[in-house]
Design a protein around this motif. Structure first.
Motif, short mmCIF file in Angstrom:
data_model
loop_
_atom_site.label_atom_id
_atom_site.label_comp_id
_atom_site.label_asym_id
_atom_site.label_seq_id
_atom_site.Cartn_x
_atom_site.Cartn_y
_atom_site.Cartn_z
N SER A 172 23.66 15.06 -19.81
CA SER A 172 24.74 14.76 -18.86
C SER A 172 25.98 15.59 -19.16
O SER A 172 26.74 15.93 -18.25
N GLY A 173 26.19 15.91 -20.44
CA GLY A 173 27.33 16.74 -20.78
C GLY A 173 27.14 18.19 -20.40
O GLY A 173 28.10 18.89 -20.04
N GLN A 187 27.17 19.73 -15.39
CA GLN A 187 28.48 19.28 -14.95
C GLN A 187 28.73 19.55 -13.47
O GLN A 187 29.00 18.64 -12.70
N GLN A 188 28.67 20.81 -13.06
CA GLN A 188 29.10 21.19 -11.72
C GLN A 188 27.97 21.20 -10.71
O GLN A 188 27.95 20.42 -9.77
N ASN A 245 28.35 14.01 -6.97
CA ASN A 245 27.71 12.73 -7.28
C ASN A 245 26.20 12.79 -7.17
O ASN A 245 25.49 12.14 -7.94
N HIS A 291 24.83 14.08 -10.48
CA HIS A 291 24.93 13.12 -11.57
C HIS A 291 23.95 11.96 -11.39
O HIS A 291 23.33 11.51 -12.37
N SER A 317 28.01 5.45 -18.51
CA SER A 317 29.30 5.59 -17.82
C SER A 317 30.45 5.16 -18.73
O SER A 317 31.53 5.75 -18.68
N GLY A 369 31.39 7.92 -20.90
CA GLY A 369 31.96 9.07 -20.21
C GLY A 369 30.97 10.14 -19.82
O GLY A 369 31.38 11.24 -19.44
N VAL A 370 29.66 9.87 -19.91
CA VAL A 370 28.65 10.87 -19.55
C VAL A 370 27.79 10.39 -18.37
O VAL A 370 26.72 10.93 -18.13
N HIS A 402 31.01 10.63 -12.84
CA HIS A 402 32.33 11.16 -13.16
C HIS A 402 33.39 10.56 -12.23
O HIS A 402 33.13 10.33 -11.05
N GLY A 448 32.24 2.66 -16.06
CA GLY A 448 33.47 3.44 -16.03
C GLY A 448 34.70 2.57 -15.92
O GLY A 448 35.75 2.88 -16.51
#
Length: 331
Positions: free
Chosen positions: A174-175, A178-179, A187, A190, A268, A271-272, A275, A283
């Motif tokens: 997950s890290g 990203q994009q 979303n 992710h 979540s 933080g992974v 987002h 989160g």
């Protein structure tokens, strides 16, 4: 000599017997018996009602969010006291417009964020569970039915996946992603990554259950009868073994969903997962802890925490009830 007795007048006719007995006795299918057992379990029925309400609430929030009725990411700085950095009013800014209060950092509506967060939690849990069930059922069926070297190879593969550090791999993947990747971004990316990671590495649990059941069923008489009639292995797997495995598969599926909900919330929270500003239950807990708002008002931890607790508890109660209702050894 006395005349023979005439028994025709005293013999009961079939019509009169049926009429006298009233309603005819009807047999019950296995599904009807299971439903009657499930209805007697009040806790399981309560869990089923909560699960149904959660699904309906997630669908309703999806529609409301699409038409703009819900605004989980809309800031309301006028609802935050600039001096103390807390929501204006008592109990976290609860009002008719904001029944659960607002976010202490920027005044976002908590109810909207909880409802929208339920969409992603249920979507990720359902998608990852579907992936685990499809892979696990297929591998378990093949291993249990084929036996020999193929069973040994699949068992070895299961042990490798069970020993894999899933949480560390999920954090790392997950890290890294990203994009954009695989033609997805935002979303959608992710959510796809979470479904893949959680579902792909959890299939051995249901695979072992299906394998054990298959090893028992393949020696039954109906399988030998199908072989004697010339049925091939694919037909036996689809038409003879798989229908008899639906009960344990259904039960384990309902028990796997809350596990995946907790796993997504944990990612979540670390933080992974999803987002920001996309709302998620984990989160929201992370935000409440990171900015220290929980110390001023525990509501910011209780609202998403209770959402996770009620969802997991409802699915667990429903799964336990289904297990008891579908188990023929339970009286």
């Amino acid at each position: 000599m006395a005349a023979p007795l005439d028994m025709s007048s005293t013999e009961a006719q079939p019509e009169s017997v049926v009429t006298g007995m009233g309603k005819a006795i009807e047999g019950r299918s296995l599904g009807q018996i299971a439903w009657l057992r499930l209805k007697k379990d009040k806790w399981a029925m309560a869990g089923g009602v909560v699960v149904a309400l959660l699904i309906l609430g997630a669908l309703a929030s999806l529609i409301l969010n699409a038409v703009g009725a819900l605004r989980p990411d809309t800031y309301h700085p006028d609802l935050i006291d600039a001096t103390y950095g807390r929501p204006v009013g008592a109990f976290g800014g609860i009002s008719w417009a904001h029944p659960l209060g607002v976010d202490p950092s920027n005044g976002r509506d908590l109810l909207s964020r909880v409802l929208v967060g339920s969409q992603f939690s249920l979507l990720i849990a359902a998608g990852s569970t579907l992936v685990s069930v499809l892979i696990g059922v297929t591998m378990g069926l093949v291993a249990g039915f084929a036996g020999g070297w193929l069973d040994s190879a699949i068992n070895w593969l299961m042990n490798v996946f069970l020993a894999f550090p899933l949480l560390l791999f999920a954090i790392a993947l997950s890290g890294v992603v990203q994009q954009s990747a695989f033609g997805l971004s935002g979303n959608a990316l992710h959510v796809a990554v979470l479904i893949f990671v959680i579902g792909f590495f959890n299939w051995p649990y249901i695979g072992r259950i299906v394998r054990g059941q298959t090893l028992s069923l393949r020696e039954r008489e109906f399988v030998d009868a199908a072989r004697s009639l010339g049925a091939r292995s694919g037909y036996i797997l689809r038409r003879e073994l798989l229908p008899n495995l639906l009960a344990p598969i259904l039960v384990y599926t309902t028990l796997l969903i809350p596990t995946n909900i907790l796993f997504e919330a944990a990612l979540s929270f670390l933080g992974v997962g999803l987002h920001p500003p996309t709302p998620s239950w984990g989160g929201m807990l992370s935000d409440a802890v990171s900015n220290g708002s929980y110390s001023a008002d525990p509501e910011y931890v209780l609202v998403p925490g209770l959402a996770i607790f009620l969802t997991v508890m409802a699915f667990n109660l429903l799964g336990d009830g289904l297990r008891d209702a579908l188990d023929p050894r339970v009286r």
